[in-house]
Design an enzyme around this catalytic site. Structure first.
Site, mmCIF file in Angstrom:
data_model
loop_
_atom_site.group_PDB
_atom_site.id
_atom_site.type_symbol
_atom_site.label_atom_id
_atom_site.label_comp_id
_atom_site.label_asym_id
_atom_site.label_seq_id
_atom_site.Cartn_x
_atom_site.Cartn_y
_atom_site.Cartn_z
ATOM 1 C CB THR A 60 10.190 12.847 -24.332
ATOM 2 O OG1 THR A 60 9.209 12.250 -25.185
ATOM 3 C CG2 THR A 60 11.362 13.347 -25.168
ATOM 4 C CD GLN A 74 8.571 10.789 -28.593
ATOM 5 O OE1 GLN A 74 8.366 9.577 -28.455
ATOM 6 N NE2 GLN A 74 7.612 11.656 -28.826
ATOM 7 C CD GLN A 95 10.657 10.723 -32.493
ATOM 8 O OE1 GLN A 95 10.434 9.572 -32.861
ATOM 9 N NE2 GLN A 95 9.683 11.567 -32.202
ATOM 10 C CG ASP A 96 12.672 13.802 -29.477
ATOM 11 O OD1 ASP A 96 12.580 14.331 -30.598
ATOM 12 O OD2 ASP A 96 11.705 13.644 -28.713
ATOM 13 C CG ASP A 155 10.976 16.584 -34.505
ATOM 14 O OD1 ASP A 155 11.086 17.150 -35.601
ATOM 15 O OD2 ASP A 155 9.887 16.149 -34.068
ATOM 16 N NE ARG A 208 8.379 17.692 -36.718
ATOM 17 C CZ ARG A 208 7.581 16.624 -36.649
ATOM 18 N NH1 ARG A 208 6.469 16.559 -37.367
ATOM 19 N NH2 ARG A 208 7.898 15.617 -35.854
#
Length: 630
Positions: A104, A133, A155-156, A179, A235
């Site tokens: 990542t 990611q 994502q990310d 996220d 989260r």
């Protein structure tokens, strides 16, 4: 054979010279990047690689419109850079976790490791698609500002790295799926659009336990694609995640419960998720998870830019900052250095050294132990030396700062110099300041800045011209004198000790054998191989463990267009004026007046003793007359 040896020796000298001068040749002016060749560079990374490390003043790299398919890194050695695009300036790449051996944190398109970086009007995208990611922006630097940028990914999308690294996003668009804003940084998002492209989670903060603020969203708008209807505000990637939404518009895609504990019930006890006066269909709080918080008006008022970015640790959790320094705070006065011990030391290497007799002058008035500030119950004192002669106009003033390695010495060190300068028509102030046995850097800086402000606040009382103030210092005092000159009215160094409505600016500086850089190759500070150095005691941490702090405390780091004229008086000990020549190059660039006078075969403490004392007085008086008496 001898000819070959001479040849190789010559080549070695050339290589050594090239390496040592390479940084001096690095760029420290504005640049333009253009794909069509109309700028200084065609590629963004080439422009970044050409810039001088630890820039003393900000430069701008302008990137003309176009799609730049590059994987770009701004290294930690670069600071003070603004990267500004035009409309449709795109930085694009397509790496992702699982591509070969990539993880990542390797998948970024743009990685910002340096401090004091500004990004503006850029589109940064990771075009890998929904493959897991895939980071668009990896930002780890402190004090970074991001304005009017678009960050595109899934994502990310944004990895906000760096424990408590402070980052400010203003008027930005950020999109993603899961996220898509994550990491341990402290971030304030203002007036941003946060767009969810799929059901998932907006944030995944990993705020350190000792940090007061994590992610703060103010006046932002959370939107989503038409088919998205199940999105959590956040989260916790780590147990002490902190995320707060204030005065934001939350779309109907935000789930009623709002927050998710990432499958761990214990996270419900340690995370801090909160909201205040949000609007929109997703802002209803009646069904929020019970372990989240609704801020009161008083609590919400604490979420100011100043508080969020103060960087102050939470004392309840940060045991590191609460430790008594093992590097020098003793609470006791260190008397190991004074004029007499300096005389004995100088006499050994320079037998011609003699003591300058201490005597009052009938032409000079002396006032002692005047309080210029207080730290709790601790009074900070100074003495004033002024001409007894009556002058029709206010006089120029000189603040004289004693030396002693930021650890010892006292304000009586330069009494005789203060008398001589007062005799010549200057009002001299000799303040004490907190040494490293009492408080670490930047306490001494705060004290001396407050002394300058006090002088201006009391200008009429002491008949001084508030627009004609110089600092003068010897050794550690010389470094502090130069630091006063290059950080005029910089809020990071003002402190909060009185007369804050007055300026700490100075109009001239005298540096007598004080270092200009703690990290310069010429400097001996920080070499703890034979014992803890004076600067290590002052900073409370070795140079190798926090080189950025040591660099930022160096006058050379801050010298620029607003630096006042400077006089350098130096001994024959070269390391005592580390960085001086580089400092003067910057002064020359801005056409700022400076002088250098070196006393050949003189000890470090030359200014305190004969036969160097009177020449020192003459150089100082002549310089001050040039710069202050006009």
């Amino acid at each position: 054979m001898k000819t070959k040896q001479k040849y190789f020796f010559f080549i070695a000298l050339l290589l050594t010279s090239f390496i040592s001068n390479s940084q001096a040749l690095k760029i420290q002016h504005d640049l333009v990047v253009a794909k069509d060749g109309s700028g200084d560079f065609r590629y963004i990374q080439d422009a970044i690689d050409a810039v001088r490390v630890y820039l003393p003043n900000q430069i701008t790299i302008r990137i003309k419109k176009g799609i730049y398919k590059e994987k770009v890194t701004i290294p930690s050695t670069l600071s003070n850079i603004a990267i500004i695009g035009e409309d449709s300036t795109v930085i694009s790449y397509d790496d992702f976790s699982g591509k070969g051996k990539m993880e990542t944190f390797d998948s970024y398109t743009l990685r910002v490791l340096g401090n004091d970086i500004t990004l503006e009007n850029l589109i940064v995208e990771n075009t890998a698609g929904r493959v897991g990611q895939a980071v668009a922006l990896h930002i780890e630097g402190d004090r970074c500002i991001i304005r009017k940028c678009r960050f595109l990914g899934n994502q990310d999308t944004i990895f906000a790295a760096g424990d408590n690294a402070r980052q400010h996003f203003v008027d930005c668009y950020i999109e993603g799926t899961v996220d898509f804003i994550f990491g341990p940084a402290t971030i304030l998002f203002e007036n941003c659009i946060i767009h969810s492209k799929a059901n998932g989670y907006v944030t995944a903060a990993s705020t350190p336990k000792w940090v007061n603020y994590g992610y703060v969203f103010k006046n932002c708008k959370l939107t989503a694609s038409t088919d998205v209807n199940k999105v959590y505000l956040g989260r916790p990637w780590r147990s002490y995640a902190k995320t707060v939404f204030i005065n934001c518009e939350l779309g109907k895609h935000i789930l009623p419960e709002g927050w998710d504990p990432w499958g761990k019930a214990e996270n419900e006890k340690t995370t801090f998720y909160a909201e205040y006066q949000n609007t929109g269909e997703g802002a209803k709080t009646s069904s929020r998870v019970k372990w989240s918080h609704q801020l009161s008006e008083a609590e919400a008022s604490n979420y100011t830019l100043e508080n969020i970015f103060s960087g102050k640790p939470n004392p309840a959790f940060n045991t590191f900052w609460n430790q008594v320094s093992h590097l020098g705070i003793t609470g006791k006065v260190d008397t190991s250095y004074n004029n007499y011990t300096a005389y004995l030391n100088s006499k050994k290497s320079h037998p011609v050294t003699t003591i300058v007799p201490e005597k009052t002058l009938a032409t000079v008035s002396e006032k002692y132990a005047i309080t210029y500030g207080k730290i709790g119950n601790r009074a900070l004192l100074l003495d004033v030396f002024s001409p007894t002669k009556t002058y029709p106009k206010p006089l120029p003033a000189v603040m004289i700062i004693h030396g002693g390695g930021w650890r010892t010495g006292n304000r009586t060190q330069h009494y005789q110099l203060a008398r001589r300068l007062a005799e010549l028509g200057f009002v001299c102030f000799t303040p004490e300041y907190r040494l490293s046995t009492e408080a670490l850097y930047p306490a001494a800086v705060h004290d001396l800045k407050s002394a300058l402000r006090w002088m201006r606040a009391n200008a009429k009382t002491y008949n001084i011209d508030p627009d004609k103030i110089a600092t003068l210092g010897f050794s550690a005092g010389g470094e502090l004198s130069a630091f006063m000159g290059v950080t005029a009215e910089n809020p990071a160094f003002e402190g909060a000790n009185g007369n804050l409505n007055f300026s700490s600016k100075v109009q001239a500086v005298v540096d007598i054998d004080g270092t200009l850089s703690f990290v310069h190759p010429e400097s001996g500070e920080g070499n703890d191989s034979k014992g803890t150095s004076a600067a290590t005691y002052w900073f409370g941490i070795p140079k190798k463990d926090n080189p950025q702090l040591w660099d930022e405390a160096s006058p050379l780091y801050h010298v620029g267009a607003k630096t006042p004229p400077i006089l350098f008086l130096n001994s024959s000990v070269d390391r005592m004026h580390a960085g001086r020549d580089d400092f003067r190059k910057v002064l020359d660039q801005y056409k700022i007046y400076s002088e250098v006078h070196t006393f050949a075969d003189a000890p470090h403490s030359f200014c305190l003793f004969n036969p160097w004392f009177e020449p020192t007085v003459k150089y100082v008086a002549d310089f001050l007359k040039k710069t202050l008496v006009k």
